[in-house]
Design a protein around this motif. Structure first.
Motif: not given
Length: 245
Positions: A222-235
């Motif tokens: 395992x080289x990376x653990x990401x937790x992300x949030x996105x704007x649904x109007x743009x993505x």
């Protein structure tokens, strides 16, 4: 350039929806570029032989999606097409660049800290051992798109803040000789907390897309653990589904 627009009155599809779909396709394909003005509702209605309420409904549906914006004294203007991210092992930076969205990054946190139980479990390391935490705000055309929090084992790569602001994390990993092989990912949605809303220029409680991903190299590490949030109007995330036979 005048758009080639038409409606089929014999179709069961509502006229406003036919128009909004054609306008959305023109934005997605770059025929209507960010910043360009849409003709006013009266001209558009007269050209297509539609009522003004029908045209207004079509335009409002695209305003609601974040593709158009009404500006006082200016008119209806194209904002940006939504980025549709395929479900494959790619970085947001690369996806934005491929969509012609001119990505930019602000690094807000770049530090080493003890791994929490959640992070340790994701990366397969001991709880409390050192882990590198990077938090970034990813923008496109100057607008916030996503807030990215990533954890990496220490010593994996040189996480230079200047480099992180000019390129993507996966590009840095590949440049360091790391072969990204697979990932385990989950996608969800929830309401924005006040700090998240402020970062992403949304209202508190607005819906956000969420993504958690653990990425593995070709040795299974395992080289990376990401937790992300996105704007649904743009993505949005785009799936391809196959029938199992």
């Amino acid at each position: 350039m005048q758009l080639e627009l038409s409606v089929d009155r014999s179709s069961p599809v509502p006229l406003y929806f036919q128009l909004s779909q054609q306008l959305e396709a023109a934005i997605e394909h770059g025929t209507l570029t960010p910043g360009s003005l849409l003709g006013n509702e009266i001209e558009l209605a007269a050209r297509l032989g539609l009522s003004r309420p029908t045209v207004r409904q079509a335009i409002q549906s695209l305003v609601d999606k974040g593709l158009l914006v009404r500006r006082r004294g200016v008119g209806t203007q194209v904002v940006h097409s939504q980025v549709k991210r395929p479900l494959e092992l790619s970085s947001l930076y690369d996806d934005l660049e491929a969509a012609g969205q001119r990505p930019a990054t602000k690094v807000l946190v770049n530090t080493v800290e003890p791994a929490s139980a959640e992070v340790a479990a994701a990366l397969g390391i001991a709880e409390g051992s050192d882990v590198h935490r990077v938090e970034r705000l990813r923008l496109a055309h100057g607008e916030p798109m996503a807030y990215l929090c990533n954890f990496l084992p220490p010593g994996l790569i040189d996480l230079d803040t200047d480099q992180l602001e000019t390129t993507g994390l996966y590009r840095l990993m590949r440049a360091a000789g790391i072969t990204l092989h697979s990932a385990r990912q989950s996608i969800g949605a929830r309401a924005a907390t006040p700090p998240e809303a402020e970062r992403l220029a949304e209202a508190a409680g607005a819906p956000l897309l969420t993504m958690q991903r653990v990425t593995f190299d070709d040795t299974g590490r395992a080289v990376e653990y990401g937790t992300h949030t996105y704007r649904p109007t743009r993505y949005s995330f785009e799936f391809q589904l196959l029938v199992r036979t």
